[in-house]
Design a protein around this motif. Structure first.
Motif, PDB file in Angstrom:
ATOM      1  N   ILE A 160       0.870  -1.178   0.000  1.00  0.00           N
ATOM      2  CA  ILE A 160       0.000   0.000   0.000  1.00  0.00           C
ATOM      3  C   ILE A 160       0.906   1.227   0.000  1.00  0.00           C
ATOM      4  CG2 ILE A 160      -1.879   1.184   1.203  1.00  0.00           C
ATOM      5  CD1 ILE A 160      -1.198  -2.112   2.607  1.00  0.00           C
ATOM      6  N   ARG A 161       0.750   2.054  -1.014  1.00  0.00           N
ATOM      7  CA  ARG A 161       1.618   3.232  -1.101  1.00  0.00           C
ATOM      8  C   ARG A 161       0.882   4.473  -0.629  1.00  0.00           C
ATOM      9  NH1 ARG A 161       6.039   1.405  -3.811  1.00  0.00           N
ATOM     10  NH2 ARG A 161       5.633  -0.329  -5.207  1.00  0.00           N
ATOM     11  N   LEU A 162       1.455   5.131   0.377  1.00  0.00           N
ATOM     12  CA  LEU A 162       0.844   6.354   0.898  1.00  0.00           C
ATOM     13  C   LEU A 162       0.778   7.409  -0.197  1.00  0.00           C
ATOM     14  CD1 LEU A 162      -0.284   7.906   3.310  1.00  0.00           C
ATOM     15  CD2 LEU A 162       2.053   8.454   3.994  1.00  0.00           C
ATOM     16  N   ARG A 163       1.775   7.375  -1.090  1.00  0.00           N
ATOM     17  CA  ARG A 163       1.818   8.333  -2.205  1.00  0.00           C
ATOM     18  C   ARG A 163       0.514   8.300  -3.013  1.00  0.00           C
ATOM     19  NH1 ARG A 163       6.487   6.487  -3.351  1.00  0.00           N
ATOM     20  NH2 ARG A 163       7.957   7.799  -2.232  1.00  0.00           N
ATOM     21  N   ASP A 164      -0.107   7.135  -3.115  1.00  0.00           N
ATOM     22  CA  ASP A 164      -1.363   7.015  -3.868  1.00  0.00           C
ATOM     23  C   ASP A 164      -2.488   7.807  -3.220  1.00  0.00           C
ATOM     24  OD1 ASP A 164      -0.159   5.430  -5.744  1.00  0.00           O
ATOM     25  OD2 ASP A 164      -0.735   3.540  -4.777  1.00  0.00           O
ATOM     26  N   TYR A 165      -2.298   8.211  -1.988  1.00  0.00           N
ATOM     27  CA  TYR A 165      -3.288   9.039  -1.293  1.00  0.00           C
ATOM     28  C   TYR A 165      -2.894  10.515  -1.355  1.00  0.00           C
ATOM     29  CZ  TYR A 165      -5.277   4.731   0.524  1.00  0.00           C
ATOM     30  OH  TYR A 165      -5.878   3.501   0.637  1.00  0.00           O
ATOM     31  N   GLY A 166      -1.834  10.803  -2.106  1.00  0.00           N
ATOM     32  CA  GLY A 166      -1.467  12.200  -2.361  1.00  0.00           C
ATOM     33  C   GLY A 166      -0.410  12.791  -1.447  1.00  0.00           C
ATOM     34  N   PHE A 167       0.156  12.007  -0.541  1.00  0.00           N
ATOM     35  CA  PHE A 167       1.210  12.571   0.309  1.00  0.00           C
ATOM     36  C   PHE A 167       2.135  11.488   0.844  1.00  0.00           C
ATOM     37  CE2 PHE A 167      -0.363  11.863   4.794  1.00  0.00           C
ATOM     38  CZ  PHE A 167      -1.562  11.236   4.465  1.00  0.00           C
ATOM     39  N   THR A 168       3.198  11.921   1.530  1.00  0.00           N
ATOM     40  CA  THR A 168       4.145  10.970   2.122  1.00  0.00           C
ATOM     41  C   THR A 168       4.438  11.414   3.560  1.00  0.00           C
ATOM     42  OG1 THR A 168       6.076  12.260   1.492  1.00  0.00           O
ATOM     43  CG2 THR A 168       5.334  10.604  -0.091  1.00  0.00           C
ATOM     44  N   VAL A 169       5.051  10.518   4.321  1.00  0.00           N
ATOM     45  CA  VAL A 169       5.425  10.880   5.703  1.00  0.00           C
ATOM     46  C   VAL A 169       6.470  12.006   5.687  1.00  0.00           C
ATOM     47  CG1 VAL A 169       6.635  10.041   7.778  1.00  0.00           C
ATOM     48  CG2 VAL A 169       4.745   8.717   6.818  1.00  0.00           C
ATOM     49  N   ALA A 171       1.756  10.990  13.907  1.00  0.00           N
ATOM     50  CA  ALA A 171       0.992  11.076  12.654  1.00  0.00           C
ATOM     51  C   ALA A 171       1.182   9.801  11.842  1.00  0.00           C
ATOM     52  CB  ALA A 171       1.442  12.291  11.855  1.00  0.00           C
ATOM     53  N   CYS A 172       2.412   9.314  11.834  1.00  0.00           N
ATOM     54  CA  CYS A 172       2.736   8.090  11.085  1.00  0.00           C
ATOM     55  C   CYS A 172       1.945   6.910  11.654  1.00  0.00           C
ATOM     56  CB  CYS A 172       4.237   7.851  11.153  1.00  0.00           C
ATOM     57  SG  CYS A 172       4.791   6.396  10.283  1.00  0.00           S
ATOM     58  N   GLY A 173       1.794   6.893  12.976  1.00  0.00           N
ATOM     59  CA  GLY A 173       1.015   5.832  13.621  1.00  0.00           C
ATOM     60  C   GLY A 173      -0.437   5.848  13.156  1.00  0.00           C
ATOM     61  N   VAL A 174      -1.000   7.031  13.042  1.00  0.00           N
ATOM     62  CA  VAL A 174      -2.381   7.179  12.555  1.00  0.00           C
ATOM     63  C   VAL A 174      -2.478   6.619  11.139  1.00  0.00           C
ATOM     64  CG1 VAL A 174      -4.087   8.896  11.774  1.00  0.00           C
ATOM     65  CG2 VAL A 174      -2.915   9.203  13.983  1.00  0.00           C
ATOM     66  N   ILE A 175      -1.497   7.000  10.324  1.00  0.00           N
ATOM     67  CA  ILE A 175      -1.489   6.578   8.912  1.00  0.00           C
ATOM     68  C   ILE A 175      -1.400   5.053   8.801  1.00  0.00           C
ATOM     69  CG2 ILE A 175      -0.048   6.608   6.819  1.00  0.00           C
ATOM     70  CD1 ILE A 175       0.680   9.559   7.682  1.00  0.00           C
ATOM     71  N   LYS A 176      -0.500   4.471   9.574  1.00  0.00           N
ATOM     72  CA  LYS A 176      -0.324   3.011   9.490  1.00  0.00           C
ATOM     73  C   LYS A 176      -1.591   2.280   9.927  1.00  0.00           C
ATOM     74  CE  LYS A 176       3.865   2.975  11.550  1.00  0.00           C
ATOM     75  NZ  LYS A 176       5.215   2.570  11.962  1.00  0.00           N
ATOM     76  N   ARG A 177      -2.175   2.743  11.016  1.00  0.00           N
ATOM     77  CA  ARG A 177      -3.396   2.065  11.493  1.00  0.00           C
ATOM     78  C   ARG A 177      -4.503   2.152  10.455  1.00  0.00           C
ATOM     79  NH1 ARG A 177      -1.866   4.006  16.454  1.00  0.00           N
ATOM     80  NH2 ARG A 177      -3.072   5.917  16.232  1.00  0.00           N
ATOM     81  N   TYR A 178      -4.640   3.338   9.875  1.00  0.00           N
ATOM     82  CA  TYR A 178      -5.696   3.570   8.879  1.00  0.00           C
ATOM     83  C   TYR A 178      -5.484   2.668   7.654  1.00  0.00           C
ATOM     84  CZ  TYR A 178      -8.427   6.181   5.382  1.00  0.00           C
ATOM     85  OH  TYR A 178      -9.313   6.541   4.400  1.00  0.00           O
ATOM     86  N   LEU A 179      -4.269   2.727   7.087  1.00  0.00           N
ATOM     87  CA  LEU A 179      -4.020   1.989   5.838  1.00  0.00           C
ATOM     88  C   LEU A 179      -4.065   0.479   6.053  1.00  0.00           C
ATOM     89  CD1 LEU A 179      -1.172   4.139   4.229  1.00  0.00           C
ATOM     90  CD2 LEU A 179      -3.595   4.118   3.617  1.00  0.00           C
ATOM     91  N   CYS A 225     -11.992  11.819   9.677  1.00  0.00           N
ATOM     92  CA  CYS A 225     -11.043  10.964  10.409  1.00  0.00           C
ATOM     93  C   CYS A 225      -9.663  11.620  10.476  1.00  0.00           C
ATOM     94  CB  CYS A 225     -10.961   9.580   9.771  1.00  0.00           C
ATOM     95  SG  CYS A 225     -10.019   9.497   8.243  1.00  0.00           S
ATOM     96  N   GLN A 226      -8.834  11.111  11.367  1.00  0.00           N
ATOM     97  CA  GLN A 226      -7.504  11.700  11.569  1.00  0.00           C
ATOM     98  C   GLN A 226      -6.649  11.587  10.303  1.00  0.00           C
ATOM     99  OE1 GLN A 226      -6.600   9.435  15.254  1.00  0.00           O
ATOM    100  NE2 GLN A 226      -5.653  11.341  15.892  1.00  0.00           N
ATOM    101  N   PHE A 227      -6.811  10.494   9.579  1.00  0.00           N
ATOM    102  CA  PHE A 227      -6.030  10.308   8.342  1.00  0.00           C
ATOM    103  C   PHE A 227      -6.385  11.401   7.334  1.00  0.00           C
ATOM    104  CE2 PHE A 227      -5.431   8.690   4.053  1.00  0.00           C
ATOM    105  CZ  PHE A 227      -4.158   8.161   4.102  1.00  0.00           C
ATOM    106  N   CYS A 228      -7.666  11.639   7.141  1.00  0.00           N
ATOM    107  CA  CYS A 228      -8.079  12.652   6.161  1.00  0.00           C
ATOM    108  C   CYS A 228      -7.648  14.047   6.602  1.00  0.00           C
ATOM    109  CB  CYS A 228      -9.587  12.592   5.936  1.00  0.00           C
ATOM    110  SG  CYS A 228     -10.040  11.159   4.929  1.00  0.00           S
ATOM    111  N   ARG A 229      -7.639  14.269   7.914  1.00  0.00           N
ATOM    112  CA  ARG A 229      -7.184  15.588   8.383  1.00  0.00           C
ATOM    113  C   ARG A 229      -5.696  15.774   8.091  1.00  0.00           C
ATOM    114  NH1 ARG A 229      -8.656  15.884  14.144  1.00  0.00           N
ATOM    115  NH2 ARG A 229      -9.705  13.873  13.972  1.00  0.00           N
ATOM    116  N   LEU A 230      -4.924  14.707   8.269  1.00  0.00           N
ATOM    117  CA  LEU A 230      -3.485  14.778   7.950  1.00  0.00           C
ATOM    118  C   LEU A 230      -3.289  15.018   6.457  1.00  0.00           C
ATOM    119  CD1 LEU A 230      -1.945  11.814   9.986  1.00  0.00           C
ATOM    120  CD2 LEU A 230      -1.409  14.238  10.271  1.00  0.00           C
TER     121      LEU A 230
END
Ligand code: Q46
Ligand code: ZN
Ligand code: ZN
Length: 314
Positions: A113-122, A135-143, A289-294
């Motif tokens: 799963i590439r975070l880049r496909d969601y339009g951003f990176t860590v 923030a990275c923890g939020v992203i990992k849990r979400y994805l 959600c926290q992911f979308c806010r990030l």
């Protein structure tokens, strides 16, 4: 010469918390039996479960993948792999390659799963968010949750060791974060939109995970993520280890006390009411959600049409 307590051959590993020295072969058996005991104690899997294993390429997740693969026939589970490319320069690629080599070696179906496909990176969160790791923890849990659900997994397994668990426990305690403490568990049941989550290495100290990885000659990435430096979790682990060095067994004691006495008492702590994120439709305790806010913080855009564009080995 220190001898293995079970066979009398030269010992390779000394486990001070159990006052036990073991040879390579008996340590490996001891290690695997303890993981199996944790799985049974917390009822982590049922026969026929499809288990998504989150594999970063670091030692903990590589060991978890190997042990679950080895146990899969015996406990009747099917293993699939999930790996996230967080887009951290000079780090993510090496991890990704190691994870893929393990999947291919064991013929385990997987998905990247590439975070880049969601339009951003860590990397792009630096300067925007002070605490990149949270923030990275939020992203990992979400994805991971999203991908596990899309892959039809019954359970998502992560490689969190006893040290990870206790460092979260300590941090949450210091902050008085009852919500985190109430949710801190080796097994979180399935909830609306959330796949059940388990930590089969919860009763395994990180030092033992390292010994197991070395003795079984499992390839893993040693370099730390550039953002790990200064992460408070690393400091908490050091504090716990220095306590353990002076009082062997104290980490086990902490874990047992928390699970048997403190955790049950926290069950009544109000959990965030689960609804759906207005942006992406995933489970969330707030409107967005926290992911979308990030994501919006970095890209400035809303994302009604998010797709994960998986690179798949399945
Ligand atoms: S990957 Fe992410 Fe870790 Fe890097 S940014 Fe922090 S949380 S340290 S396990
Ligand atoms: Zn032995
Ligand atoms: Zn969302």
């Amino acid at each position: 010469m220190v001898r293995c307590r079970l066979c009398g051959r030269a010992a390779t590993v000394r486990l001070r918390y159990a006052n036990l020295s073991l040879c390579k072969e008996h340590f490996i058996k001891f290690f695997e039996r303890r993981v199996l005991r944790s799985i049974n104690r917390y009822g982590m899997f049922r026969r026929g479960d499809r288990v998504a294993v989150a594999v970063s390429g670091g030692k903990d997740s590589v060991v978890l993948l190997q042990v679950l693969y080895d146990l899969s026939e015996r406990i009747g589970i099917e293993v699939v792999g999930l790996t996230i490319d967080l887009g951290i320069a000079g780090y993510s690629n090496a991890y990704l390659e190691v994870a893929k080599r393990h999947y291919e070696r064991l013929s385990i179906p997987y998905r990247v799963i590439r975070l880049r496909d969601y339009g951003f990176t860590v990397d792009e969160l630096v300067g925007i968010r002070r605490n990149v790791c949270s923030a990275c923890g939020v992203i990992k849990r979400y994805l991971l949750n999203r991908a596990a659900r899309e892959e039809g997994a019954d359970v998502l397994a992560t490689g969190h060791s006893m040290d990870d668990f206790l460092s979260v426990l300590l941090q949450a305690y210091i902050r008085g974060d009852l919500e985190t403490l109430a949710k801190l568990s080796p097994k979180l049941p399935k909830a609306d939109g959330l796949v059940a989550r388990v930590k089969p290495l919860v009763e395994t100290p990180e030092r033992d995970v390292l010994a197991y990885a070395l003795l079984r000659e499992l390839e893993y990435v040693e370099e730390e993520c550039p953002y790990a430096k200064g992460a408070t979790s690393v400091e908490y682990k050091m504090i716990l280890n220095s306590l353990e060095d002076r009082h062997p067994g104290i980490k086990f004691q902490m874990l047992r006390a928390f699970m048997s006495r403190i955790q049950p008492a926290l069950k009544t702590e109000k959990k965030g009411f689960l609804r759906r994120c207005e942006e992406c439709g995933e489970p969330s305790s707030r409107n967005v959600c926290q992911f979308c806010r990030l994501r919006k913080l970095v890209t400035g855009e809303a994302g009604k049409h998010l797709s994960s564009n998986p690179v798949s080995g399945m």
